[in-house]
Design a protein around this motif. Structure first.
Motif, short mmCIF file in Angstrom:
data_model
loop_
_atom_site.label_atom_id
_atom_site.label_comp_id
_atom_site.label_asym_id
_atom_site.label_seq_id
_atom_site.Cartn_x
_atom_site.Cartn_y
_atom_site.Cartn_z
N THR A 224 17.92 40.30 13.43
CA THR A 224 16.76 39.86 12.63
C THR A 224 15.75 39.15 13.54
O THR A 224 14.54 39.34 13.42
CB THR A 224 17.24 38.93 11.50
N SER B 96 20.92 37.79 15.39
CA SER B 96 20.12 38.17 16.56
C SER B 96 19.26 39.40 16.28
O SER B 96 18.15 39.52 16.79
CB SER B 96 21.02 38.44 17.75
N THR C 125 23.77 34.32 18.19
CA THR C 125 23.89 35.40 19.18
C THR C 125 24.88 35.03 20.28
O THR C 125 25.02 33.86 20.62
CB THR C 125 22.54 35.76 19.81
N SER C 126 25.52 36.06 20.82
CA SER C 126 26.38 35.86 21.99
C SER C 126 25.66 36.33 23.25
O SER C 126 26.24 36.34 24.32
CB SER C 126 27.68 36.65 21.80
N ALA D 156 14.85 40.46 1.06
CA ALA D 156 14.25 41.46 0.18
C ALA D 156 15.00 42.77 0.42
O ALA D 156 15.37 43.08 1.55
CB ALA D 156 12.78 41.63 0.53
N1 NAP Z 1 14.59 43.01 4.07
C1 NAP Z 1 14.78 41.78 4.52
O1 NAP Z 1 14.50 40.77 3.82
C2 NAP Z 1 15.40 41.57 5.86
C3 NAP Z 1 15.76 40.26 6.24
C4 NAP Z 1 16.38 40.09 7.48
C5 NAP Z 1 16.63 41.17 8.32
N2 NAP Z 1 16.25 42.41 7.92
C6 NAP Z 1 16.54 43.57 8.80
O2 NAP Z 1 17.94 43.66 8.99
C7 NAP Z 1 18.20 44.17 10.30
C8 NAP Z 1 19.18 43.26 11.01
O3 NAP Z 1 20.34 43.05 10.23
P1 NAP Z 1 21.80 43.27 10.82
O4 NAP Z 1 22.76 43.09 9.70
O5 NAP Z 1 21.82 44.54 11.58
O6 NAP Z 1 21.94 42.11 11.92
P2 NAP Z 1 21.80 40.50 11.87
O7 NAP Z 1 22.66 39.94 10.78
O8 NAP Z 1 20.37 40.11 11.92
O9 NAP Z 1 22.41 40.11 13.31
C9 NAP Z 1 23.78 40.35 13.57
C10 NAP Z 1 24.11 39.87 14.97
O10 NAP Z 1 24.04 38.43 15.06
C11 NAP Z 1 24.97 37.98 16.04
N3 NAP Z 1 25.92 37.05 15.37
C12 NAP Z 1 26.28 37.04 14.05
N4 NAP Z 1 27.14 36.03 13.82
C13 NAP Z 1 27.33 35.40 15.00
C14 NAP Z 1 28.08 34.27 15.39
N5 NAP Z 1 28.84 33.57 14.51
N6 NAP Z 1 28.02 33.88 16.70
C15 NAP Z 1 27.27 34.57 17.58
N7 NAP Z 1 26.52 35.63 17.27
C16 NAP Z 1 26.56 36.05 15.98
C17 NAP Z 1 25.69 39.23 16.57
O11 NAP Z 1 24.92 39.76 17.66
P3 NAP Z 1 25.00 39.47 19.23
O12 NAP Z 1 25.34 40.80 19.84
O13 NAP Z 1 23.63 39.04 19.60
O14 NAP Z 1 26.06 38.43 19.48
C18 NAP Z 1 25.54 40.20 15.41
O15 NAP Z 1 25.64 41.56 15.76
C19 NAP Z 1 16.88 44.26 11.03
O16 NAP Z 1 16.44 45.59 10.99
C20 NAP Z 1 15.94 43.40 10.17
O17 NAP Z 1 14.61 43.84 10.20
C21 NAP Z 1 15.64 42.63 6.71
#
Ligand code: NAP
Length: 191
Positions: free
Chosen positions: A63, A61, A88-89, A13
């Motif tokens: 999310t 991670s 996550t790593s 969303a």
């Molecule tokens: N509005 C909505 O529908 C919605 C939906 C989902 C999330 N959100 C929001 O979005 C925010 C998060 O989004 P974001 O883009 O910042 O982060 P994200 O996509 O949730 O997480 C990214 C993290 O995942 C890990 N990762 C990604 N690919 C990987 C792989 N191939 N292998 C190992 N680890 C991997 C890495 O962290 P590590 O450091 O852990 O390795 C990377 O920094 C939150 O605030 C959440 O509330 C909103």
């Protein structure tokens, strides 16, 4: 070997200006006060039946950390008893048996591990993982729920795409709450 009958969907969303969270991660704006006459309503029975059609979830991670925070605040766990794969790593807390962690190449993980086992695979964010999924050409479908609000800045729906991705519009639904749900097929995936 990828199972061509499986389907990878990205669903999130976002605000009308394309953000899924504020820069600090807050999603307080998801609760909006709009109401439109003649809009569709979410029938709880339909939602429950629909959620049963999803076989597993994949998320980044950050999310996952938001989901854990929501759960700690009493809002529950949104992914039921379905297998939930967290990319996550890092070493993160594992609060239920359905959660598994993965680190490494996303294409190998989706094509060799998830597609042969799960017909319906849902990527539920965030922006980093959705961008990775699209850049690697893994997504078959994008579902975008647009909320009736502009927030000006935040985490974008898709981080750093390196090319255009052509879509085919499959469905549009406008809800009583002012939310518009768009469903697109990623073009060229089924050729
Ligand atoms: N509005 C909505 O529908 C919605 C939906 C989902 C999330 N959100 C929001 O979005 C925010 C998060 O989004 P974001 O883009 O910042 O982060 P994200 O996509 O949730 O997480 C990214 C993290 O995942 C890990 N990762 C990604 N690919 C990987 C792989 N191939 N292998 C190992 N680890 C991997 C890495 O962290 P590590 O450091 O852990 O390795 C990377 O920094 C939150 O605030 C959440 O509330 C909103």
């Amino acid at each position: 070997m990828a199972n061509r009958d499986s389907q990878v969907t990205i669903h999130m969303a976002a605000s009308l200006d394309g953000f899924i969270a504020r820069r600090d991660g807050r999603v307080d704006w998801l609760e909006t006060a709009d109401e439109i006459a003649g809009g569709e309503t979410m029938d709880p029975g339909f939602v429950e039946a629909f959620l049963k059609t999803i076989d597993c979830y994949v998320m980044g991670s950050r999310t996952y950390e938001t989901a854990l925070r929501f759960e700690a605040e009493g809002f529950g766990w949104a992914y039921g008893d379905k297998p939930t794969f967290v990319l996550t790593s890092r070493e993160l807390p594992r609060t239920r048996d359905t959660v598994q962690f993965y680190s490494g190449d996303l294409a190998t993980f989706v094509n060799d591990r998830l597609r042969p086992t799960f017909p319906t695979i849902w990527f539920v964010g965030g922006g980093v993982v959705s961008g990775e999924c699209l850049r690697l050409g893994l997504a078959d479908e994008v579902r975008y729920s647009i909320l009736p609000i502009l927030i000006g800045d935040g985490i974008p729906f898709f981080e750093k795409l390196d090319r255009d991705i052509a879509l085919h519009l499959m469905e549009v639904k406008a809800y009583k709450s002012g939310m518009v749900e768009l469903r697109y097929e990623v073009r060229g995936r089924r050729d």
